[in-house]
Design an enzyme around this catalytic site. Structure first.
Site, PDB file in Angstrom:
ATOM      1  N   GLU A 189      -7.548   2.193  -4.999  1.00 24.84           N
ATOM      2  CA  GLU A 189      -6.478   2.705  -5.867  1.00 24.84           C
ATOM      3  C   GLU A 189      -6.277   1.804  -7.080  1.00 24.84           C
ATOM      4  O   GLU A 189      -5.345   0.990  -7.122  1.00 24.84           O
ATOM      5  CB  GLU A 189      -5.164   2.852  -5.083  1.00 24.84           C
ATOM      6  CG  GLU A 189      -5.191   4.001  -4.089  1.00 24.84           C
ATOM      7  CD  GLU A 189      -3.855   4.197  -3.369  1.00 24.84           C
ATOM      8  OE1 GLU A 189      -2.983   3.306  -3.455  1.00 24.84           O
ATOM      9  OE2 GLU A 189      -3.698   5.240  -2.727  1.00 24.84           O
ATOM     10  N   GLU A 236      -7.520   9.977   0.545  1.00 28.03           N
ATOM     11  CA  GLU A 236      -6.260   9.542   1.148  1.00 28.03           C
ATOM     12  C   GLU A 236      -5.136  10.480   0.753  1.00 28.03           C
ATOM     13  O   GLU A 236      -4.993  10.826  -0.418  1.00 28.03           O
ATOM     14  CB  GLU A 236      -5.931   8.108   0.706  1.00 28.03           C
ATOM     15  CG  GLU A 236      -4.742   7.498   1.421  1.00 28.03           C
ATOM     16  CD  GLU A 236      -4.509   6.049   0.981  1.00 28.03           C
ATOM     17  OE1 GLU A 236      -5.497   5.281   0.904  1.00 28.03           O
ATOM     18  OE2 GLU A 236      -3.348   5.699   0.698  1.00 28.03           O
TER      19      GLU A 236
END
Length: 359
Positions: free
Chosen positions: A192, A284
């Protein structure tokens, strides 16, 4: 975790591109390994579920590749993998066991396990050799049960993946050397990214992908996007920066993360638009808020799942642990026991996501 804190059942082909031959044979052997691996578990205190009678996802689909905007199997058919992500293996390795993975493969009927190796937060940087070995242990266990594995380089803080460039090169060299002949891996090179430009992420990707390709030229690579893998939406941008300036590499997909209670129409629309132009893998997501906690928003989550099903977008849910947060699928304390199957050990989100994977 997001922090601002079924598959086709046709047999794998017997012929194809020559470079896939060894990988295809390894994939076809996965079904046989399942039964052998379950045997010692059956002899222990907790009986394991029966081995699957149909071909496993790995045996059925073989080597994956990106064809157009889709993830495709060895026969060139579009597939969508559905499965779970581990929590950080520095905290919840006890939740990734023989029994829990038997349950994921046979009770949940998952196609894929995402193995999350945090870089900081007490993870890889504290013991590179140890965390590499731990990730490989879990990847091997997923393969033995006929599941694919996403090798997740879970960089979180700092948000610039270039801060860990040297470590990433070391990690992915080791992983690609080990799995160069195995069809069951996908490499997620930056979990991320945040607080960093797309051009910086692109530069990082174009340095890491050749490291992987030098060892494993065939596997799919998953590239993180800006603003916690939101295609920039969380920092006021959108997917156009990637569409207009894509990573210079083939056989790659771009990642998107969402948490349904926090990420509403703008995020759903971005996923829809981006997947019209780019190959996307949702590595995710959660049914809760962006910290993976709080109340579940199953209605919004179902809208995302409906979109991903319609467009054959693969996904892994966060997370396969007994963390106290609502986003962990197991009830707290489950990982200290030996019972993993059914719904009695699951939180509300676990019951919901297990049913969607089984479908």
């Amino acid at each position: 975790m997001y922090q601002r804190t079924t598959s086709p059942t046709e047999p794998a082909p017997t012929a194809g591109r020559r470079r896939f031959t060894r990988k295809a044979l390894l994939a076809a052997s996965a079904l046989g390994v399942v039964t052998a691996l379950l045997a010692p578990v059956r002899a222990g205190a907790a009986p394991a579920p029966a081995a699957p009678t149909a071909a496993t996802p790995l045996a059925a689909n073989g080597q994956l590749s990106v064809c157009g905007r889709q993830l495709c199997n060895a026969s060139g058919q579009a597939v969508a993998l559905n499965g779970m992500s581990t929590h950080g293996t520095q905290w919840y390795a006890q939740c990734v066991t023989e029994g829990s993975l038997n349950a994921l493969a046979t009770d949940w009927r998952a196609d894929v396990l995402r193995v999350s190796t945090y870089v900081q937060e007490g993870g890889y940087e504290t013991d590179p050799a140890g965390f590499t070995a731990r990730a490989q242990k879990f990847i091997d266990a997923a393969h033995a049960r006929g599941m694919y594995a996403v090798i997740d380089w879970h960089m979180l803080t700092p948000g610039d993946p270039n801060a860990n460039l040297a470590r990433a090169k070391t990690f992915f060299t080791a992983m690609a050397k080990k799995y160069k002949d195995h069809p069951g891996v996908l490499y997620e090179i930056a979990n991320e990214p945040s607080g960093v430009s797309w051009s910086a992420i692109k530069s990082y990707s174009e340095q890491i992908i050749p490291v992987i390709r030098a060892q494993d030229p065939d596997a799919v690579v998953l590239v993180g996007t800006r603003a916690w893998s939101s295609f920039g939406v969380s920092e006021g941008s959108n997917e156009s920066e990637v569409v207009n300036n894509p990573v210079r590499a083939s056989n790659i997909m771009y990642t998107f993360h969402f948490y349904a209670a926090s990420h509403r129409e703008a995020y759903l629309s971005a996923l829809d638009r981006a997947s019209d132009k780019l190959p996307v893998f949702v590595t995710e997501f959660g049914t809760q808020n962006y910290a993976g906690e709080g109340a579940n928003d199953f209605a919004m989550s179902q809208r995302y799942l409906d979109l991903m099903k319609r467009k054959k977008i693969s996904w892994t849910n966060w997370n396969y642990s007994d963390d106290h947060r609502s986003g962990a699928v197991f009830k707290t304390g489950t990982c200290n026991g030996s019972n993993w199957t059914g719904t009695g050990v699951l939180k509300e989100a676990g019951v919901w996501i297990r049913e969607r994977i089984r479908q």
